[in-house]
Design a protein around this motif. Structure first.
Motif, PDB file in Angstrom:
ATOM      1  N   HIS A  93      42.376  51.315  49.248  1.00  0.00           N
ATOM      2  CA  HIS A  93      42.891  49.949  49.163  1.00  0.00           C
ATOM      3  C   HIS A  93      41.794  48.894  49.208  1.00  0.00           C
ATOM      4  N   GLU A  94      40.561  49.319  49.513  1.00  0.00           N
ATOM      5  CA  GLU A  94      39.457  48.362  49.402  1.00  0.00           C
ATOM      6  C   GLU A  94      39.301  47.904  47.949  1.00  0.00           C
ATOM      7  N   ASP A  95      39.541  48.807  46.997  1.00  0.00           N
ATOM      8  CA  ASP A  95      39.476  48.440  45.579  1.00  0.00           C
ATOM      9  C   ASP A  95      40.626  47.513  45.197  1.00  0.00           C
ATOM     10  N   VAL A  96      41.793  47.782  45.754  1.00  0.00           N
ATOM     11  CA  VAL A  96      42.965  46.955  45.477  1.00  0.00           C
ATOM     12  C   VAL A  96      42.728  45.527  45.971  1.00  0.00           C
ATOM     13  N   VAL A  97      42.234  45.402  47.203  1.00  0.00           N
ATOM     14  CA  VAL A  97      41.980  44.082  47.779  1.00  0.00           C
ATOM     15  C   VAL A  97      40.876  43.360  47.015  1.00  0.00           C
ATOM     16  N   ALA A  98      39.827  44.089  46.635  1.00  0.00           N
ATOM     17  CA  ALA A  98      38.731  43.472  45.888  1.00  0.00           C
ATOM     18  C   ALA A  98      39.222  42.933  44.554  1.00  0.00           C
ATOM     19  N   ARG A  99      40.097  43.678  43.878  1.00  0.00           N
ATOM     20  CA  ARG A  99      40.631  43.227  42.593  1.00  0.00           C
ATOM     21  C   ARG A  99      41.495  41.980  42.778  1.00  0.00           C
ATOM     22  N   TRP A 100      42.330  41.996  43.806  1.00  0.00           N
ATOM     23  CA  TRP A 100      43.185  40.844  44.097  1.00  0.00           C
ATOM     24  C   TRP A 100      42.337  39.622  44.451  1.00  0.00           C
ATOM     25  N   LEU A 101      41.327  39.823  45.314  1.00  0.00           N
ATOM     26  CA  LEU A 101      40.487  38.718  45.764  1.00  0.00           C
ATOM     27  C   LEU A 101      39.666  38.151  44.613  1.00  0.00           C
ATOM     28  N   SER A 102      39.194  39.006  43.724  1.00  0.00           N
ATOM     29  CA  SER A 102      38.413  38.547  42.587  1.00  0.00           C
ATOM     30  C   SER A 102      39.220  37.599  41.710  1.00  0.00           C
ATOM     31  N   ALA A 103      40.476  37.929  41.485  1.00  0.00           N
ATOM     32  CA  ALA A 103      41.326  37.053  40.677  1.00  0.00           C
ATOM     33  C   ALA A 103      41.589  35.738  41.389  1.00  0.00           C
ATOM     34  N   LYS A 104      41.722  35.791  42.692  1.00  0.00           N
ATOM     35  CA  LYS A 104      42.002  34.582  43.468  1.00  0.00           C
ATOM     36  C   LYS A 104      40.814  33.633  43.497  1.00  0.00           C
ATOM     37  N   THR A 105      39.610  34.185  43.484  1.00  0.00           N
ATOM     38  CA  THR A 105      38.409  33.356  43.580  1.00  0.00           C
ATOM     39  C   THR A 105      37.829  33.017  42.214  1.00  0.00           C
TER      40      THR A 105
END
Length: 235
Positions: free
Chosen positions: A211-223
């Motif tokens: 889920h570190e990859d999932v969070v990184a993907r989500w955070l990248s889109a947010k930022t």
């Protein structure tokens, strides 16, 4: 064509059907067909597993597949409940209720119970990802009055642990959830812990299930960043 227990030509067959008055090109075209050609025309044109496109249907056309890829495919909905720049993360308890809530078998909930996970579920057959996210919010987290965003899709592709040598497909639907102001964390029995965490500061080693990859993907889109790229890791 079979009439009266005997196999006959189209010409004789149509003579026996006086109510049908075929003329011109239509009659010539029909008569030119023999029994075998007619069978080919009428038979379903299904060629399992030989098409170049990923149609995943029981009755896929010839250009598609009737079976899943050898390495498997998962379709999941992830619910990012946010407050003040933090997201709600949880740790699994070894509770059989996870099978009904998210399709998690005992091995997964036991193996991944020590790390942080994003509240999520596998989609049920034919389920809208919006409905799946709402299930996570209301049933898994017990949050009523949550406001949900429209889903955003992401994909992942990596070596399969269950089928060595094959690649596994993931389709992710990310949904943001905004809880009511009065919401206070209540930990259901199928979690050992729920906690607000800053996704920018949680170490990657603290997550479970990749889920570190999932969070990184989500955070990248947010930022405003592009999709994160990294080496494919079997899960």
């Amino acid at each position: 064509m079979e009439i009266g227990g005997e196999e006959e030509s189209f010409e004789l067959a149509f003579r026996r059907l006086p109510s049908h008055r075929w003329t011109g090109h239509a009659r010539a075209a029909l008569i030119s067909l023999d029994r075998k050609a007619f069978a080919v025309v009428c038979a379903p044109q299904i060629v399992p597993g030989t098409g170049p496109f990923l149609w995943l249907m029981k009755h896929a056309p010839p250009s598609g597949f009737q079976q899943l890829p050898p390495g498997g495919m998962c379709v999941c909905a992830y619910l990012f409940v946010t407050r003040d720049g933090r997201i709600l993360l949880g740790r699994y308890a070894d509770d059989p209720q996870w099978e009904a809530l998210a399709g998690l078998d005992p091995d997964r909930r036991q193996n991944h119970g020590k790390g942080w996970t994003v509240p999520a579920t596998h989609l049920k057959l034919g389920e809208d990802p919006r409905t799946a996210a709402r299930r996570v919010g209301e049933e898994a987290l017990g949050i009523h009055g949550l406001r949900y965003s429209e889903p955003r899709s992401e994909t992942d592709f990596y070596p399969s642990k269950m089928v060595p040598g094959e690649m596994h497909y993931d389709i992710w639907f990310f949904v943001d959830g905004t809880p009511p102001k009065e919401y206070g964390i209540r930990v259901p029995p199928w979690y050992t812990e729920l906690s607000w965490q800053d996704p920018r500061s949680v170490p990657t080693t603290a997550y479970a299930r990749g889920h570190e990859d999932v969070v990184a993907r989500w955070l990248s889109a947010k930022t405003g960043g592009g999709p994160t790229e990294g080496p494919a890791v079997a899960r």
